[in-house]
Design a protein around this motif. Structure first.
Motif, short mmCIF file in Angstrom:
data_model
loop_
_atom_site.label_atom_id
_atom_site.label_comp_id
_atom_site.label_asym_id
_atom_site.label_seq_id
_atom_site.Cartn_x
_atom_site.Cartn_y
_atom_site.Cartn_z
N PHE A 196 -3.47 -8.58 -3.94
CA PHE A 196 -4.35 -7.42 -3.86
C PHE A 196 -5.01 -7.12 -5.19
O PHE A 196 -6.22 -6.84 -5.26
CB PHE A 196 -3.55 -6.19 -3.39
N GLN A 209 -13.58 -8.35 -7.95
CA GLN A 209 -14.72 -7.58 -7.47
C GLN A 209 -15.27 -6.66 -8.56
O GLN A 209 -16.47 -6.39 -8.62
CB GLN A 209 -14.30 -6.73 -6.25
N SER A 210 -14.38 -6.18 -9.45
CA SER A 210 -14.82 -5.24 -10.48
C SER A 210 -15.70 -5.88 -11.54
O SER A 210 -16.52 -5.22 -12.17
CB SER A 210 -13.60 -4.59 -11.14
N PHE A 263 -4.85 2.14 -7.06
CA PHE A 263 -4.98 0.86 -7.78
C PHE A 263 -4.42 0.95 -9.19
O PHE A 263 -3.85 -0.01 -9.71
CB PHE A 263 -6.45 0.43 -7.80
N TYR A 311 -7.83 -9.64 -6.19
CA TYR A 311 -9.06 -9.45 -5.40
C TYR A 311 -9.86 -8.26 -5.94
O TYR A 311 -11.08 -8.36 -6.11
CB TYR A 311 -8.70 -9.24 -3.94
N ARG A 312 -9.18 -7.15 -6.22
CA ARG A 312 -9.89 -5.97 -6.74
C ARG A 312 -10.45 -6.23 -8.13
O ARG A 312 -11.56 -5.78 -8.46
CB ARG A 312 -8.94 -4.77 -6.75
N LYS A 337 0.83 -1.21 0.00
CA LYS A 337 0.00 0.00 0.00
C LYS A 337 0.86 1.26 0.00
O LYS A 337 0.46 2.29 -0.55
CB LYS A 337 -0.92 -0.01 1.22
#
Length: 636
Positions: A328, A335-336, A222, A331-332, A216
């Motif tokens: 990371f 979800q998108s 992102f 996962y994003r 992060k």
């Protein structure tokens, strides 16, 4: 005067001093030199600076007093103080001397630090320092002037920015590195003592560190993580191909295989693949993810030998950080597009999860989950629109080039829709399944967790890479290059060019844009002409062949006829060579007007264009020789 304190303590002595002081008109000057070096007069104004060399006082600043002033004080005091003489109420301010910094204490010399000094500052070993720099993204820097940085030394040292080292000194993970060293020391001690219980207890309390905070910190947004995804994917795909050996951690290899399979599943569901190219190194892929182009390389599926010339510790550290980064990102991304994470495969009415069913082994579960033959489960009640907003614009409102690109992108997503492919066992199944499903097709092979069987009548194409003895009339047999070329061309190419045993057309890279003077094969020229582009500036085989066949006509010497003769008149012809020469002279004049600073750049550009033309002509000659050899073989 200053050394003799008794003179200043007696009033009668001051009275005798009046005979000496009046010699200079009341001024404090010693005509006889009896003061020697003890009293120097610096100024004759009302303010007097006295520089004494005695031991009672150093440099003093005073106010000049005349003889009358000294005698008038006789009735008021019987004792003169040294302090009243040398430190009066009124003083002169003198600016102190500026301390000049020595060489190497300012400028570029203090902005850099050598690796040896950095290790001493951080109190780390070289291996831990390398690991820390890799995780934090700190790398050596090359100064513009090495001698200034190294105090005149030209030795090749590894230099870091001082601010980077100060930044590393505040990293909490350094304590974890030290705790791990203590853990190894305790483990070795327990093993040497043969204390089994203590040995097991130490292993259970093994110190671990998390890289979530560092990920992060390095990628605050992102989009920045996606932009830096190229190197991560290349390295993780390499680790996913490695065999299980003692040199690498098995858990790290398993994590790389899992994450790369999840990423490929996302590209399939999002229809994000745009280009591909097969080379000697491996297979290149390019995908467009949330407006960012991501390019990575996947090695060919073959056995890898054990390599000893590679520092596996450094590569493992990179892979460790990239695993955290890709976790990371996956996962994003899931979800998108509305996918369930961890991924779950839809098998008819059933859903295959990571845990699997009773009686199934772990390898079978992984084969089902991470196989690219089946779609993944999506969240209920969530619809994701993958189409771009540009599709809602009319052609008149959008620019022509942008509209063309959007049409190509839309056609690529449904390129193989309605088609089913069967892959023979000698073909690269993972690569072909990835591309076919990314373009909307269905795929199956022997042993794949899919509903497509080899004897199915719904199979449209069968991809083979060996001569076929038995053929099914209802199928089209093609070679693997057919899939790759169709993806790059954004359309289905003629299958007769890719029939089994046929001589395949050249496989062109989609990452190379044609420029003026480049050699362009005939097949690519046809595609460019179909798109309505001008191909006159490219080097072709016809141009090279015509230039080689072009010969100078032999000069015919006409004999002069004797006597009178009448010759017919001739039309005036324009000398084309003279026009070319005039244009060349005009270009030379323009080159002479170029500023001196830009002449080197201009010469480099000219050399580059000349080199490109030479290489293009050489490739065109090679293609012409191959065509001649092929024609001769066909004639025989």
């Amino acid at each position: 005067l200053l050394n003799d304190g008794g003179l200043l303590g007696d009033v009668d002595t001051v009275e005798e001093l009046s005979d000496i002081l009046v010699l200079n008109g009341g001024g404090l000057l010693d005509a006889g030199g009896s003061l020697r070096d003890q009293l120097d007069v610096v100024s004759v104004d009302d303010d007097l600076v006295l520089l004494g060399s005695g031991h009672d006082c150093g440099d003093a600043i005073g106010k000049r007093d005349t003889t009358d002033d000294l005698l008038s004080e006789r009735n008021n005091t019987h004792h003169l103080r040294t302090r009243s003489w040398f430190f009066p109420m009124r003083s002169i301010s003198i600016s102190p001397m500026v301390n000049q910094k020595k060489k190497g204490e300012q400028g570029a010399a203090v902005n850099y630090i050598s690796r040896k000094k950095a290790l001493n500052k951080l109190q780390l070993s070289l291996n831990d320092f390398r690991r820390l720099c890799i995780l934090k993204g700190v790398y050596p820097h090359e100064p513009s002037n090495r001698k200034k940085v190294q105090n005149g030394s030209s030795e090749r040292k590894i230099l870091y920015l001082l601010k980077d080292i100060k930044f590393l000194a505040q990293e909490p993970i350094i304590n974890q590195f030290r705790n791990y060293k203590v853990f190894l020391r305790k483990l070795t001690h327990a093993k040497a003592k043969r204390e089994a219980e203590k040995f097991t207890k130490i292993i259970d309390n093994k110190p671990e560190y998390q890289l979530d905070r560092i990920v992060k910190e390095r990628y605050p947004t992102f989009s920045s993580a996606i932009r830096e995804l190229d190197d991560a994917l290349c390295l993780l795909f390499v680790f996913a191909r490695f065999p299980r050996t003692k040199q690498l951690d098995t858990n790290l290899i398993n994590e790389c295989q899992r994450l790369t399979a999840e990423f490929m599943h996302y590209c399939i569901e999002a229809r994000a693949v745009t280009n591909t190219f097969v080379s000697i190194k491996g297979i290149y892929y390019q995908a467009e993810i949330q407006g960012e182009k991501v390019t990575w390389l996947v090695a060919h599926d073959r056995g890898l030998p054990v390599v000893k010339q590679v520092d596996w510790a450094v590569l493992s550290t990179f892979a460790e950080f990239y695993v955290a980064q890709l976790s990371f990102v996956n996962y994003r991304l899931y979800q998108s597009v509305g996918l369930v994470y961890p991924p779950q495969i839809v098998s008819g009415e059933q859903t295959v999860t990571v845990e699997g069913e009773e009686g199934e082994e772990d390898e079978e579960i992984k084969e089902k989950i991470y196989s690219l033959a089946r779609p993944l489960m999506k969240k209920a009640g969530l619809e994701i629109d993958n189409d771009d907003n540009m599709d809602n614009f009319d052609a008149e409102e959008a620019e022509e080039e942008m509209q063309r690109k959007m049409n190509e992108k839309k056609a690529l997503k449904v390129l193989f829709s309605g088609s089913t492919f069967w892959l023979n066992r000698e073909t690269p199944k993972e690569s072909l399944a990835f591309l076919i499903r990314s373009c909307g097709g269905k795929v199956g092979w022997d042993g794949a967790p899919s509903d497509v069987k080899e004897d199915s009548e719904n199979i449209t194409y069968q991809v083979v890479d060996r001569p076929m003895t038995k053929k099914n009339i209802g199928r089209i047999y093609v070679q693997p290059q057919f899939v790759y070329d169709c993806v790059n061309a954004r359309r289905r190419l003629p299958t007769n060019l890719y029939a089994p045993g046929a001589s395949l057309p050249p496989h062109l890279s989609p990452f190379h844009a044609e420029r003026a003077g480049d050699y362009v094969p005939v097949e690519r020229l046809e595609e460019l002409r179909a798109q309505g582009k001008d191909v006159s500036n490219y080097v072709t085989v016809d141009q090279v062949v015509s230039a080689e066949k072009k010969q100078k006509k032999p000069k015919v010497v006409k004999k002069k006829e004797e006597g009178l003769a009448v010759t017919p008149g001739q039309m005036h012809k324009i000398n084309q060579q003279r026009i070319i020469n005039l244009q060349g002279e005009a270009n030379k004049m323009r080159e002479m007007m170029i500023p001196k600073k830009q002449q080197r750049l201009y010469q480099k550009l000219k050399k580059g264009l000349k080199r490109t033309r030479t290489e293009g002509a050489a490739l065109a000659k090679k293609r012409a020789r191959l065509d001649e050899a092929k024609a001769a073989a066909t004639a025989q």
